[in-house]
Design a protein around this motif. Structure first.
Motif, short mmCIF file in Angstrom:
data_model
loop_
_atom_site.label_atom_id
_atom_site.label_comp_id
_atom_site.label_asym_id
_atom_site.label_seq_id
_atom_site.Cartn_x
_atom_site.Cartn_y
_atom_site.Cartn_z
N VAL A 162 0.69 -1.28 -0.04
CA VAL A 162 0.18 0.05 -0.04
C VAL A 162 0.88 1.14 -0.19
O VAL A 162 0.50 2.27 -0.84
N ARG A 163 1.92 1.36 0.95
CA ARG A 163 2.85 2.32 1.00
C ARG A 163 3.51 2.86 -0.40
O ARG A 163 3.34 3.90 -0.87
N LEU A 168 3.71 5.92 -5.64
CA LEU A 168 3.49 6.09 -7.01
C LEU A 168 2.30 6.85 -7.63
O LEU A 168 2.35 7.42 -8.61
N ARG A 169 1.21 6.88 -6.88
CA ARG A 169 0.27 7.75 -7.28
C ARG A 169 0.59 9.26 -7.05
O ARG A 169 0.19 9.99 -7.97
N LEU A 170 1.21 9.43 -6.11
CA LEU A 170 1.59 10.81 -5.80
C LEU A 170 2.50 11.10 -6.93
O LEU A 170 2.42 12.31 -7.52
N GLY A 175 3.89 14.92 -8.14
CA GLY A 175 4.52 15.26 -6.75
C GLY A 175 6.04 14.67 -6.70
O GLY A 175 6.34 13.84 -7.62
N TRP A 176 6.59 15.10 -5.55
CA TRP A 176 7.93 14.59 -5.72
C TRP A 176 8.07 13.91 -4.07
O TRP A 176 7.63 14.72 -3.03
N ARG A 204 -2.19 8.40 -16.50
CA ARG A 204 -1.11 9.21 -15.73
C ARG A 204 -0.51 8.04 -14.66
O ARG A 204 0.71 7.98 -14.87
N PHE A 205 -1.26 7.08 -14.19
CA PHE A 205 -0.58 6.17 -13.25
C PHE A 205 0.04 5.12 -14.04
O PHE A 205 1.17 4.57 -13.63
#
Length: 259
Positions: A162-163, A168-170, A175-176, A204-205
């Motif tokens: 999950v983490r 990866l979604r961020l 995002g960074w 995008r994902f």
């Protein structure tokens, strides 16, 4: 070609996964279900593992026997002799994971580790069978995935926990953050199309995953229209309960593996 290419992924895609072997006759996670999937031509089988109180590793989804068998009780609190007596749908025994590896030596197994107690028995089972090239391990728990990696090393394929998926979604939104070690260790990311009503899988994902050498496998997709949409989007694999439907969709596209 993926920077994280592993022999587990060496089949031409999109990959078709028989989720718990398929749900025909309610016989999920049984030798009968998996044999039916293999007979249909499935090369990738998805299953789950728990450990009994005496350390035997069973292929079973739930923490308890109650939902799908004629017995009751938590697997972690029962010895193998009692779990062995249970019958899925009143008909089929609960298999040991090593029985699946032995019964289907050409199949690849995607394994969801459901409990920490199953980690060491799983690594031992894979090692004893020499099945490092045909098993991929994942879990909702990043800690479990990390523990498996610590024991098995790079010879074992793993998916993101999950983490790692959240990171990866961020990153997919621009995002960074310092890349979690999981992003560098995993070979794939396995996610639902939506989570809590929010879309997870989009272009995008997929771009973010593919840039990092990760295949994207989507679960659990049982609708023909959704299968087609996801394949058009460019996903690398689909997990389904409806194994005949997915087989038909891929065959219509000329993407069902021959032989």
């Amino acid at each position: 070609m993926s920077a994280h290419r592993h022999p587990f992924l060496d089949q031409p895609g999109p990959l078709a996964f028989a989720h718990r072997g398929g749900t025909a006759d309610g016989l999920e996670n049984t030798l009968t279900a998996f044999r039916r999937a293999v007979d249909l031509g499935y090369r990738y089988l998805e299953t789950d593992v728990h450990a009994t109180s005496d350390g035997e590793l069973v292929a079973f989804h739930d923490a308890t026997l109650d939902r799908v068998t004629d017995a009751r009780g938590a697997i972690a609190e029962l010895p193998w002799r009692e779990v062995r007596a249970a019958r899925v749908a009143g008909r089929e025994p609960v298999p040991l994971f090593h029985e699946l590896l032995d019964a289907f030596p050409e199949a690849r197994f995607n394994v969801d580790v459901k409990a920490a107690a199953a980690i060491e028995p799983l690594v031992r089972a894979i090692d004893r069978a020499g099945a490092w090239d045909r098993v991929c391990v994942g879990s909702f728990s990043q800690a479990r995935v990390d523990r498996v990696r610590a024991l098995a090393g790079e010879r074992l394929a793993t998916s993101l926990g999950v983490r790692g998926v959240a990171a990866l979604r961020l990153l997919s939104f621009g995002g960074w953050l310092p890349a979690p070690a999981a992003l560098n260790a995993a070979v794939c990311v396995q996610v639902p199309e939506f989570q809590s009503g929010v879309r997870v899988v989009d272009r995008r994902f997929l771009r973010a995953a593919h840039r990092r050498g990760l295949q994207v496998h989507v679960w659990t997709v049982n609708d023909r229209e959704r299968m087609g949409m996801l394949l058009d989007l460019g996903v690398d694999g689909i997990m389904t309960d409806q194994i005949e439907t997915l087989r038909a969709v891929l065959a219509e596209r000329g993407a069902w593996p021959e032989g």
